[in-house]
Design a protein around this motif. Structure first.
Motif, PDB file in Angstrom:
ATOM      1  N   GLU A 177      -1.589  -3.335  -8.508  1.00 40.30           N
ATOM      2  CA  GLU A 177      -0.392  -4.151  -8.126  1.00 40.30           C
ATOM      3  C   GLU A 177       0.099  -3.489  -6.770  1.00 40.30           C
ATOM      4  OE1 GLU A 177       1.460  -4.409 -11.436  1.00 40.30           O
ATOM      5  OE2 GLU A 177       0.007  -5.193 -12.389  1.00 40.30           O
ATOM      6  N   ASP A 178       0.942  -2.857  -6.897  1.00 41.11           N
ATOM      7  CA  ASP A 178       1.584  -1.905  -5.914  1.00 41.11           C
ATOM      8  C   ASP A 178       1.132  -0.882  -4.445  1.00 41.11           C
ATOM      9  OD1 ASP A 178       1.055   0.503  -7.050  1.00 41.11           O
ATOM     10  OD2 ASP A 178       2.923   1.285  -7.508  1.00 41.11           O
ATOM     11  N   GLY A 179       0.072  -1.739  -3.763  1.00 43.89           N
ATOM     12  CA  GLY A 179      -0.143  -1.343  -2.583  1.00 43.89           C
ATOM     13  C   GLY A 179      -1.690  -1.148  -3.021  1.00 43.89           C
ATOM     14  N   THR A 180      -2.404  -0.669  -2.269  1.00 45.17           N
ATOM     15  CA  THR A 180      -3.866  -0.360  -1.850  1.00 45.17           C
ATOM     16  C   THR A 180      -4.908   0.159  -2.381  1.00 45.17           C
ATOM     17  OG1 THR A 180      -3.879  -2.122   0.299  1.00 45.17           O
ATOM     18  CG2 THR A 180      -5.696  -1.027   0.353  1.00 45.17           C
ATOM     19  N   THR A 181      -6.749   0.116  -3.458  1.00 48.23           N
ATOM     20  CA  THR A 181      -7.154   1.006  -3.843  1.00 48.23           C
ATOM     21  C   THR A 181      -8.030   1.153  -2.383  1.00 48.23           C
ATOM     22  OG1 THR A 181      -6.007   0.627  -5.749  1.00 48.23           O
ATOM     23  CG2 THR A 181      -7.922   1.788  -6.127  1.00 48.23           C
ATOM     24  N   VAL A 182      -8.472   2.347  -2.706  1.00 45.83           N
ATOM     25  CA  VAL A 182     -10.152   1.919  -1.409  1.00 45.83           C
ATOM     26  C   VAL A 182     -10.995   3.821  -2.637  1.00 45.83           C
ATOM     27  CG1 VAL A 182     -11.054   3.141  -0.090  1.00 45.83           C
ATOM     28  CG2 VAL A 182      -8.971   2.557   0.131  1.00 45.83           C
ATOM     29  N   VAL A 183     -11.645   3.160  -3.560  1.00 49.31           N
ATOM     30  CA  VAL A 183     -12.847   3.626  -4.479  1.00 49.31           C
ATOM     31  C   VAL A 183     -14.522   4.447  -3.137  1.00 49.31           C
ATOM     32  CG1 VAL A 183     -13.867   4.112  -6.168  1.00 49.31           C
ATOM     33  CG2 VAL A 183     -11.433   3.012  -6.530  1.00 49.31           C
ATOM     34  N   TYR A 184     -14.269   5.204  -3.266  1.00 45.86           N
ATOM     35  CA  TYR A 184     -15.592   5.703  -2.364  1.00 45.86           C
ATOM     36  C   TYR A 184     -16.419   6.053  -3.147  1.00 45.86           C
ATOM     37  CZ  TYR A 184     -17.735   7.667   1.812  1.00 45.86           C
ATOM     38  OH  TYR A 184     -19.132   7.624   2.478  1.00 45.86           O
ATOM     39  N   GLY A 185     -17.529   5.899  -3.614  1.00 48.39           N
ATOM     40  CA  GLY A 185     -18.928   6.829  -3.955  1.00 48.39           C
ATOM     41  C   GLY A 185     -19.047   7.279  -5.024  1.00 48.39           C
ATOM     42  N   LEU A 186     -17.723   6.110  -6.110  1.00 49.73           N
ATOM     43  CA  LEU A 186     -17.845   6.155  -7.390  1.00 49.73           C
ATOM     44  C   LEU A 186     -18.525   5.404  -8.573  1.00 49.73           C
ATOM     45  CD1 LEU A 186     -14.541   8.282  -7.340  1.00 49.73           C
ATOM     46  CD2 LEU A 186     -16.393   8.800  -8.749  1.00 49.73           C
ATOM     47  N   ASP A 187     -18.968   5.765  -9.904  1.00 49.46           N
ATOM     48  CA  ASP A 187     -19.682   4.394 -10.173  1.00 49.46           C
ATOM     49  C   ASP A 187     -18.686   5.071 -11.891  1.00 49.46           C
ATOM     50  OD1 ASP A 187     -21.795   4.097  -8.629  1.00 49.46           O
ATOM     51  OD2 ASP A 187     -22.281   5.981  -9.240  1.00 49.46           O
ATOM     52  N   ASN A 188     -18.279   4.119 -12.500  1.00 52.48           N
ATOM     53  CA  ASN A 188     -18.190   3.706 -14.130  1.00 52.48           C
ATOM     54  C   ASN A 188     -16.860   4.523 -13.836  1.00 52.48           C
ATOM     55  OD1 ASN A 188     -20.513   2.994 -15.148  1.00 52.48           O
ATOM     56  ND2 ASN A 188     -21.772   5.021 -14.076  1.00 52.48           N
ATOM     57  N   VAL A 189     -16.094   3.814 -13.079  1.00 47.50           N
ATOM     58  CA  VAL A 189     -14.605   4.617 -12.985  1.00 47.50           C
ATOM     59  C   VAL A 189     -13.136   3.549 -13.110  1.00 47.50           C
ATOM     60  CG1 VAL A 189     -14.747   7.052 -11.988  1.00 47.50           C
ATOM     61  CG2 VAL A 189     -14.127   4.578 -10.655  1.00 47.50           C
ATOM     62  N   VAL A 190     -12.432   3.783 -13.347  1.00 51.46           N
ATOM     63  CA  VAL A 190     -10.838   2.732 -13.803  1.00 51.46           C
ATOM     64  C   VAL A 190     -10.201   3.480 -13.072  1.00 51.46           C
ATOM     65  CG1 VAL A 190      -9.727   1.784 -15.549  1.00 51.46           C
ATOM     66  CG2 VAL A 190     -11.900   1.759 -15.802  1.00 51.46           C
ATOM     67  N   VAL A 191      -9.767   3.014 -11.730  1.00 54.22           N
ATOM     68  CA  VAL A 191      -8.297   3.220 -10.876  1.00 54.22           C
ATOM     69  C   VAL A 191      -7.805   2.305 -11.211  1.00 54.22           C
ATOM     70  CG1 VAL A 191      -7.781   3.804  -8.682  1.00 54.22           C
ATOM     71  CG2 VAL A 191     -10.023   3.897  -9.844  1.00 54.22           C
ATOM     72  N   VAL A 192      -6.433   2.347 -12.094  1.00 54.08           N
ATOM     73  CA  VAL A 192      -5.002   1.609 -11.762  1.00 54.08           C
ATOM     74  C   VAL A 192      -4.148   2.149 -10.726  1.00 54.08           C
ATOM     75  CG1 VAL A 192      -3.836   0.448 -13.541  1.00 54.08           C
ATOM     76  CG2 VAL A 192      -5.882   1.161 -14.567  1.00 54.08           C
ATOM     77  N   ARG A 193      -3.429   0.764 -10.527  1.00 55.17           N
ATOM     78  CA  ARG A 193      -2.223   1.993  -9.227  1.00 55.17           C
ATOM     79  C   ARG A 193      -1.155   0.389  -9.395  1.00 55.17           C
ATOM     80  NH1 ARG A 193      -1.129   3.541  -3.934  1.00 55.17           N
ATOM     81  NH2 ARG A 193       1.018   3.012  -3.362  1.00 55.17           N
ATOM     82  N   ALA A 194      -0.361   0.749 -10.466  1.00 56.73           N
ATOM     83  CA  ALA A 194       1.445  -0.014 -10.889  1.00 56.73           C
ATOM     84  C   ALA A 194       2.649   0.985 -10.981  1.00 56.73           C
ATOM     85  CB  ALA A 194       0.540  -1.119 -11.913  1.00 56.73           C
TER      86      ALA A 194
END
Lengths: 344, 344
Positions: free
Chosen positions: A295-312
């Motif tokens: 929500e409040d910026g950019t998220t970069v995920v590299y080389g992971l599986d089955n994760v949840v990443v939330v930015r707010a």
């Protein structure tokens, strides 16, 4: 006439850090461009008009919900003075409808569902309303399971009742082995989509629900505060459906999901080629089966599986999809000022 | 007199998204409370004074580095007109020292190292300076490996030279199997901590480094722009050390680490009980062997192992510790405007 009651209590703490009292789960566009609650009301189009659609929520959430529902008369948003589980909330809303329409039949649903097939949803809801009007039963809608989900309640159907079934028994949140057995035996997910006539609902509560029975006159006098002070909290499932002899289940297949956690977004959103769901500015590289909500910026995920990443809200949450349904266990271990207002 | 040259070029793109041209890796407090470059200069206390400590960097990074080094005369920060690898940079700085001090001996180091034992570092550096002053060799310092690192260069020592050794050969970035063999055979990590006299350095370049040789008169005339225009880029390792017959290696044990990626923070910071390193507001629950760097908000990691989570400049990066050294592969796949200025 047909009425609808949309249950919209709870902040939705499994959607932390996005969900807050000012922006509860129901107003988040978790399953499309619109808030879940607005999708829930609009899904009733042609079945129940907004004028006869009531919404029950807590006082803290009323403003956010009214703002998300411009088509609903403001007076149709009923704010509980205290949280007391679902049976008191539904008794209040049913009484509210009955006071304007003694012949009211009521459809009860939740604000935060995903439904893949709106037309099938409406057809099933209409069938449930017709059933309760014709047979003088109280109905629930069961969805055919698509996986042995352990987070849901199950209904074991009994004898037939026209095209519907009696209810043999309920099983809440089974173990994995129990869930597999239930699925194999033809049990149904208990969606929480209910139907009753106001008259029969009142009679069943008076017969089976001592937690509410003596408080009902407060509703007749139009005093919900006194009613909520007098009741004991109990769910509609435990307080009415598990005790009634007039329960029936209508089978529905409309792609129902309760959008219970961040991991549910993998079921209700379109996935990319690697099976990811990303909402907001995000770049997923060498990453699969993951959920990103940025929500409040950019998220970069590299080389992971089955994760949840939330930015707010100045907070980043990183966890596993299999832990997302248990997010409350995490919140219990964080400082209260970081977690903020908790909800169901 | 003894001089030091601190190489501080490069943005440090393996520390994206924190590192930028305005805030390169060298000014980040990656291994403590102070910027790496300031630790590098202060570590020389008692060995080389700030007045005789020179720093070579690119023009874009000069302001950030001067700001991080208030103890250094501003004129001691030499800004390369063009990047041309390490040999031209060190030739320039060595000439700069020699013009003020014909008998200069020079210690060359990098701005972005971690050193666990500063006193041992100084003792080793002093031994290297004494060696080059006494034996008319050019020296490198080899660190005894603590793991079969594939990201480093190795030195295979040859015959003895007092308490030092001749250099038999170099091996840059070996495979895992080669690294294990090199460690077993007593090879040393090539730290990049070098020592030479200005006179011998000039002689070796004239003998062995055609990439620089004809450009040296530009330095004698005080025209570094003409010098950098005339040279061909070449590293000090390839351009001088691999070609010289006067190379020597001094063995040092001072807990050296080149802090090459986010994963290196696991080696240079104190870890919590679960083996995590967290810098900034962070909560790690059910999480182990992970690195969190949280600048512009709070980071919460739940139920993951061996991950890197960085939050800075409106960007969240989530990756695995084993991929952190290869972060450039990720940056190659991101939009240029997200990555910003790239550096070494």
């Amino acid at each position: 006439m047909r009425w609808a009651v949309v249950l919209a209590g709870g902040v939705g703490s499994r959607f932390w850090p996005v969900s807050t009292g000012e922006r509860p789960k129901q107003v988040l566009p978790l399953a499309g461009d619109q808030p879940l609650v607005r999708q829930a009301v609009e899904r009733l189009a042609g079945l129940v008009s907004p004028e006869r659609t009531l919404l029950v929520t807590g006082r803290a959430l009323g403003p956010a919900l009214r703002a998300a529902l411009p088509m609903l008369p403001a007076a149709n948003v009923l704010e509980e003075p205290f949280a007391a589980s679902t049976a008191p909330a539904l008794a209040w809303a049913t009484a509210h409808a009955a006071q304007q329409d003694a012949a009211a039949s009521v459809l009860s649903l939740h604000a935060d569902w995903f439904v893949a097939d709106d037309a099938a949803f409406r057809a099933t809801a209409a069938a449930a309303l017709e059933l309760v009007e014709r047979e003088d039963v109280i109905a629930t809608v069961g969805a055919r399971p698509t996986r042995p989900e352990t987070g849901y309640g199950y209904i074991v159907p009994g004898g037939t009742l026209g095209s519907a079934r009696r209810i043999a028994r309920f099983k809440e949140k089974p173990t994995r082995a129990e869930a597999e057995r239930l699925c194999a035996d033809g049990a149904l997910w208990n969606t929480g989509l209910f139907a009753w006539t106001a008259r029969r609902f009142r009679a069943e509560v008076e017969l089976h629900t001592p937690e509410l029975r003596d408080a009902l006159p407060h509703l007749d006098r139009g005093d919900p505060v006194a009613f909520f002070k007098a009741v004991r909290p109990v769910s509609i499932d435990v307080g009415v459906y598990e005790r009634t002899e007039r329960g029936a289940v209508v089978v529905g297949d409309f792609g129902w999901d309760d959008v219970g956690s961040w991991a549910a977004l993998l079921r209700v959103h379109r996935r990319d080629e690697a099976g990811n769901v990303a909402v907001g500015p995000a770049h997923l590289v060498g990453t699969s089966s993951s959920v990103v909500w940025s929500e409040d910026g950019t998220t970069v995920v590299y080389g992971l599986d089955n994760v949840v990443v939330v930015r707010a809200r100045g907070i980043s949450l990183v966890t596993r999809t299999d832990l997302a349904p248990d997010l409350k266990k995490l919140l219990d271990q964080l400082p209260p000022d970081l977690v903020g207002e908790r909800g169901a």
